[in-house]
Scaffold this active site. Sequence first.
Site, PDB file in Angstrom:
ATOM      1  N   GLU A 112       0.835  -1.207   0.000  1.00 39.10           N
ATOM      2  CA  GLU A 112       0.000   0.000   0.000  1.00 39.10           C
ATOM      3  C   GLU A 112       0.865   1.252   0.000  1.00 39.10           C
ATOM      4  OE1 GLU A 112      -3.388   2.400   2.575  1.00 39.10           O
ATOM      5  OE2 GLU A 112      -2.931   0.315   3.092  1.00 39.10           O
TER       6      GLU A 112
ATOM      7  N   LYS B  51      -8.785 -15.966  14.796  1.00 40.63           N
ATOM      8  CA  LYS B  51      -8.889 -15.561  13.387  1.00 40.63           C
ATOM      9  C   LYS B  51     -10.315 -15.250  12.953  1.00 40.63           C
ATOM     10  CE  LYS B  51      -4.733 -18.205  12.421  1.00 40.63           C
ATOM     11  NZ  LYS B  51      -4.085 -19.336  11.720  1.00 40.63           N
TER      12      LYS B  51
ATOM     13  N   HIS C  87      -2.056  11.643  -0.932  1.00 38.60           N
ATOM     14  CA  HIS C  87      -2.032  10.507  -1.839  1.00 38.60           C
ATOM     15  C   HIS C  87      -1.725  10.961  -3.268  1.00 38.60           C
ATOM     16  CE1 HIS C  87      -3.238   6.880   0.422  1.00 38.60           C
ATOM     17  NE2 HIS C  87      -3.768   7.741   1.264  1.00 38.60           N
TER      18      HIS C  87
END
Length: 408
Positions: free
Chosen positions: A104, A233, A403
């Site tokens: 990312e 999980k 961004h």
Amino acid sequence: MTDDTRATAEELAERVRDGELRLHELEDHADADAAAAARRLLVEGQSGASLDSVGDYGFPAADADPNIENMVGAAQVPMGVAGPVAIRGGSLDGERYLPLATTEGALLASVNRGCSVLNDAGGANARVLKSGMTRAPVFRVADVVEAEALVEWVRENEEKLREAAEETTSHGELSDVTPYVVGSSVYLRFRYDTKDAMGMNMATIATRAACDVVEEATDASLVALSGNLCSDKKPAAINAIEGRGRSVTADVTIPREVVEERLHTTPEAVAELNTRKNLVGSAKAASLGFNAHVANVVAAMFLATGQDAAQVVEGSNAITTAEERDGNLYVSVSIASLEVGTVGGGTKLPTQAEGLEVLGVRGGGDPAGSNADALAEAIAVGSLAGELSLLSALASRHLSSAHAELGR
């Protein structure tokens, strides 16, 4: 790949095509690298894909034998560092670079900005406040009368369960057993101190031994070694409340002038945003995570240090708070169920071991458990840096421009 390895790989692949061997049997007939190469040939032939990059890995395939089956190579995730950041922890004290592996864009830049601001404030505090890996088997009983009897027996015989469980491990210790009754189902939530190991396998094996004692001494029948009350999980309120693995908090007080000059906003604006976004917005969404993006840092540091990536589910179970205090900004991140270890599992892989070495926490700690505590504190401080940076970007309305500037 050497010519000998290539020849062996081609021979193995042909034997699989002819039905002589199965994929999982290749290591019985060649070394791990040749076996992986043979599987790549088979996959390439079946799919038409090229696995040249997957096959270009930087460690002996045999090193990954405890971690994967049917290996074909490695998925390489870019790794960077944020910091160094000053950490004032119970087990980790001083400046550390934080290793993060992610795809990312802008994440590292954001966390790095947060680390810089934490340093300007004198560093961040961090403490592990609770520790314990859980496993919760489910038993069948005839009715609520038998359920009550089982609960009473467990309360009176916890020492017997402890002895049976701890005979299976030289490190783990059974902390407590908590019963839960639902009709004719009785769940026993075992909680262990697993020291520097994440401890899921340790807890499972130990609990199996304790369950044998329960079945021998009572009328209860074990249905499943995991009854999902552990809970592993999966998003679960019990982990948010009771914790699982490490429950860790990091916090900092940032002077107003640092907030205004470095983050281009105010303590009041960040505090209001946090309340309306992370608290009220999350409550309206019925979220178990009351934070902006803690999972980003948890996932990136898990990948970089060899943690079980699926346990990011529990690791994102965090609450971020922010308030104005005497004109300054107080921010905290509390992660309820951070399941981490510095021994066992993926921590033995070469690149992940190096990630732990960057933090100075590879292997067992002295005292036992201190390295895993230190890793938890580092992740909490990284999460705090990430929360601080994102909240400030939102408060100053700079998120989209950041961004855009980074081309992400």
